[in-house]
Design an enzyme around this catalytic site. Structure first.
Site, PDB file in Angstrom:
ATOM      1  N   ARG A  71     -16.306 -63.256  -5.205  1.00  0.00           N
ATOM      2  CA  ARG A  71     -15.863 -64.336  -4.618  1.00  0.00           C
ATOM      3  C   ARG A  71     -15.662 -65.485  -5.403  1.00  0.00           C
ATOM      4  NH1 ARG A  71     -16.802 -63.462   0.753  1.00  0.00           N
ATOM      5  NH2 ARG A  71     -18.686 -63.331   0.128  1.00  0.00           N
ATOM      6  N   ASN A  77     -13.394 -61.243   0.884  1.00  0.00           N
ATOM      7  CA  ASN A  77     -13.582 -59.904   1.181  1.00  0.00           C
ATOM      8  C   ASN A  77     -12.677 -59.036   2.459  1.00  0.00           C
ATOM      9  OD1 ASN A  77     -14.832 -59.742  -0.513  1.00  0.00           O
ATOM     10  ND2 ASN A  77     -16.865 -60.010   0.615  1.00  0.00           N
TER      11      ASN A  77
END
Length: 96
Positions: free
Chosen positions: A20, A38
């Site tokens: 990320r 996520n």
């Protein structure tokens, strides 16, 4: 400004490897806005919005990911209705 928006789901070893954060840096470098988070199933979900070239470049990056990731597959498609507004930047969102 004309922009393109796509939703991505990235599968493989993509959590716990800095995916990320790396995607946020790459999106910023490419001038792409949107978000990444996520998912409970172990995948990563993202929304990318920007020029055709910028979004295409981020999609290509998503297929590789950062060095510690092992991307098995990336699914891309149109955004949902809730994702229609223009985004000003790329951000990391809470997991779902």
């Amino acid at each position: 400004m004309q922009y393109r928006t796509i939703r991505l789901r990235i599968f493989g070893r993509v959590q716990g490897v800095g995916y990320r954060e790396a995607m946020c840096r790459e999106a910023e470098r490419l001038g792409v806005a949107g978000w990444v988070r996520n998912r409970a199933d172990g995948s990563v979900e993202a929304l990318a919005q920007g020029s055709d070239a910028g979004v295409a470049a981020l999609l290509a990056w998503a297929r590789r990911g950062p060095p510690a990731a092992r991307v098995e597959r990336v699914e891309s498609g149109p955004p949902g209705d809730e994702d229609a507004p223009p985004y000003a930047r790329f951000e990391r969102r809470s997991s779902v």
